[in-house]
Design a protein around this motif. Structure first.
Motif, PDB file in Angstrom:
ATOM      1  N   GLN A   7      10.736  24.036   1.269  1.00 14.03           N
ATOM      2  CA  GLN A   7      10.075  23.239   2.304  1.00 14.03           C
ATOM      3  C   GLN A   7      10.930  22.037   2.694  1.00 14.03           C
ATOM      4  O   GLN A   7      11.607  21.449   1.860  1.00 14.03           O
ATOM      5  CB  GLN A   7       8.714  22.771   1.795  1.00 14.03           C
ATOM      6  N   GLN A   8      10.872  21.711   3.978  1.00 14.53           N
ATOM      7  CA  GLN A   8      11.595  20.539   4.478  1.00 14.53           C
ATOM      8  C   GLN A   8      10.634  19.681   5.295  1.00 14.53           C
ATOM      9  O   GLN A   8       9.675  20.187   5.857  1.00 14.53           O
ATOM     10  CB  GLN A   8      12.763  20.972   5.353  1.00 14.53           C
ATOM     11  N   THR A   9      10.931  18.395   5.339  1.00 10.16           N
ATOM     12  CA  THR A   9      10.107  17.504   6.151  1.00 10.16           C
ATOM     13  C   THR A   9      10.469  17.707   7.620  1.00 10.16           C
ATOM     14  O   THR A   9      11.630  17.605   7.984  1.00 10.16           O
ATOM     15  CB  THR A   9      10.356  16.034   5.757  1.00 10.16           C
ATOM     16  N   PRO A  10       9.491  18.035   8.457  1.00 14.59           N
ATOM     17  CA  PRO A  10       9.794  18.242   9.878  1.00 14.59           C
ATOM     18  C   PRO A  10      10.226  16.954  10.557  1.00 14.59           C
ATOM     19  O   PRO A  10       9.871  15.862  10.116  1.00 14.59           O
ATOM     20  CB  PRO A  10       8.465  18.715  10.463  1.00 14.59           C
ATOM     21  N   ARG A  11      11.001  17.090  11.627  1.00 18.24           N
ATOM     22  CA  ARG A  11      11.372  15.922  12.413  1.00 18.24           C
ATOM     23  C   ARG A  11      10.166  15.391  13.188  1.00 18.24           C
ATOM     24  O   ARG A  11      10.018  14.189  13.401  1.00 18.24           O
ATOM     25  CB  ARG A  11      12.484  16.312  13.394  1.00 18.24           C
ATOM     26  N   LYS A  12       9.317  16.315  13.633  1.00 16.69           N
ATOM     27  CA  LYS A  12       8.114  15.928  14.385  1.00 16.69           C
ATOM     28  C   LYS A  12       7.008  16.888  13.987  1.00 16.69           C
ATOM     29  O   LYS A  12       7.203  18.097  14.001  1.00 16.69           O
ATOM     30  CB  LYS A  12       8.399  16.054  15.887  1.00 16.69           C
ATOM     31  N   MET A  13       5.857  16.339  13.610  1.00 18.05           N
ATOM     32  CA  MET A  13       4.780  17.197  13.145  1.00 18.05           C
ATOM     33  C   MET A  13       3.440  16.626  13.577  1.00 18.05           C
ATOM     34  O   MET A  13       3.221  15.422  13.541  1.00 18.05           O
ATOM     35  CB  MET A  13       4.851  17.295  11.608  1.00 18.05           C
ATOM     36  N   VAL A  35       4.822  17.739  20.658  1.00 18.23           N
ATOM     37  CA  VAL A  35       5.917  18.023  19.731  1.00 18.23           C
ATOM     38  C   VAL A  35       7.192  18.338  20.511  1.00 18.23           C
ATOM     39  O   VAL A  35       8.280  17.853  20.190  1.00 18.23           O
ATOM     40  CB  VAL A  35       5.546  19.198  18.795  1.00 18.23           C
ATOM     41  N   TYR A  39      12.045  17.023  21.575  1.00 20.19           N
ATOM     42  CA  TYR A  39      13.223  17.893  21.440  1.00 20.19           C
ATOM     43  C   TYR A  39      14.331  17.373  22.348  1.00 20.19           C
ATOM     44  O   TYR A  39      14.160  17.249  23.547  1.00 20.19           O
ATOM     45  CB  TYR A  39      12.834  19.332  21.816  1.00 20.19           C
ATOM     46  N   ASP A 243       1.504  11.600  15.416  1.00 21.26           N
ATOM     47  CA  ASP A 243       2.452  12.029  14.384  1.00 21.26           C
ATOM     48  C   ASP A 243       1.759  12.189  13.036  1.00 21.26           C
ATOM     49  O   ASP A 243       0.961  11.344  12.636  1.00 21.26           O
ATOM     50  CB  ASP A 243       3.578  10.986  14.225  1.00 21.26           C
TER      51      ASP A 243
END
Length: 310
Positions: A7-13, A35, A39, A243
């Motif tokens: 798992q990775q922390t999203p840039r935008k969630m 979201v 981009y 966010d």
């Protein structure tokens, strides 16, 4: 490996709070827009759409294609199922979505010239051009490819695995000693510091703490300042599109001191930004509550002597 293992922390969630967008397609589109607006086009973007492609789901997909203007669409057909048309640029151009209109076919005008009826097509002025993307159509030849039915069970298991993987960040890196959630120290959050909102249903303000206790919450940031006349709780009247910085479990509510006790692996520097807890229709996996070690008697939040006549 499967997603829950890396798992990775999203840039935008954004926390949508439901496993299906059927109940609130409008909010779903608002979330997609929100979201997508962050981009920056510096890297290629792969958009993994959901598998709802019948009825309103297909109309919503057409809206999303119009909204996001992809350069390529990969459409995987289902073996022995002819219900879905190929999503060619022309098809998307002409077909109305759930919220967007399709372009009408060019109308024919009758023109009388020298007594002979001549038919000409009249192009509507200022017509939106046909979207430009390349359709890559994949047709699997093996039987049972994409057969519906099992997906719901599998997605539920994978969702539980994702939550467990996420909660794994609360554990110490030493292999072997897995601490139960009730032996981890939670953060204390004053009622007045965060706004509350239940996304998927209406909850009477008097019952809100029953709903929040022992629940999975999105830790969010709303742009508005939290203004609290009393010492809480602060309840939002509408679900914000905002966010989400991570997730946590409200493992207790202390009514006397007006504190939420929250377990979360989100780092403190990000927690400082959180001013809103969103509660959705996502449950903590049963094994977390049922498998708590070292407890004598009743397990917290698990009822065994349940009266079914109620």
């Amino acid at each position: 490996g499967p997603p829950f293992t890396h798992q990775q922390t999203p840039r935008k969630m954004v926390y949508y709070g439901q496993t299906s967008c059927e109940q609130d397609t409008e909010r779903y589109l608002d979330v997609v827009k929100y979201v997508f607006s962050s981009y920056k086009k510096e890297v290629p973007l792969v958009i993994n759409t959901m598998g709802w492609v019948k009825g309103e789901g297909l109309l919503l997909l057409i809206d999303i294609i119009r909204l996001l203007s992809p350069s390529h669409i990969v459409q995987m057909d289902v073996y022995d199922w002819k219900a879905m048309a190929p999503l060619t640029p022309e098809y998307v151009h002409l077909t109305p979505g759930l919220y967007t209109k399709g372009k009408q076919q060019a109308k024919c005008k009758r023109m009388r010239t020298s007594g002979v009826e001549d038919w000409k097509t009249s192009e509507g002025e200022g017509d939106a051009s046909v979207p430009e993307y390349k359709l890559l159509y994949v047709h699997p030849e093996f039987p049972r490819a994409g057969v519906a039915g099992e997906a719901r069970v599998h997605s539920g298991i994978l969702r539980d695995m994702s939550i467990l993987g996420y909660l794994g960040q609360l554990q110490s890196p030493d292999i072997g000693a897995v601490l139960p959630l009730h032996s981890l120290v939670p953060y204390q959050v004053p009622f007045s510091a965060v706004a509350l909102r239940v996304i998927h249903t209406d909850v009477a303000p008097t019952n809100i703490m029953y709903a929040v206790n022992a629940s999975w919450v999105g830790l969010c940031r709303i742009p508005d300042e939290i203004r609290c006349q009393t010492d809480g709780p602060v309840l939002l009247t509408q679900t914000p599109v905002c966010d989400c910085l991570g997730f946590g479990i409200v493992r207790g509510v202390e009514m006397e001191k007006k504190l939420y006790h929250v377990l979360t692996p989100v780092p403190p520097e990000n927690l400082r930004l959180v001013n809103c807890l969103l509660l959705g229709n996502i449950a903590i996996p049963n094994c977390v509550l049922v498998g708590q070690q070292g407890i004598e008697g009743e397990i917290p939040y698990v009822t065994s002597d349940y009266n079914y006549s109620i």
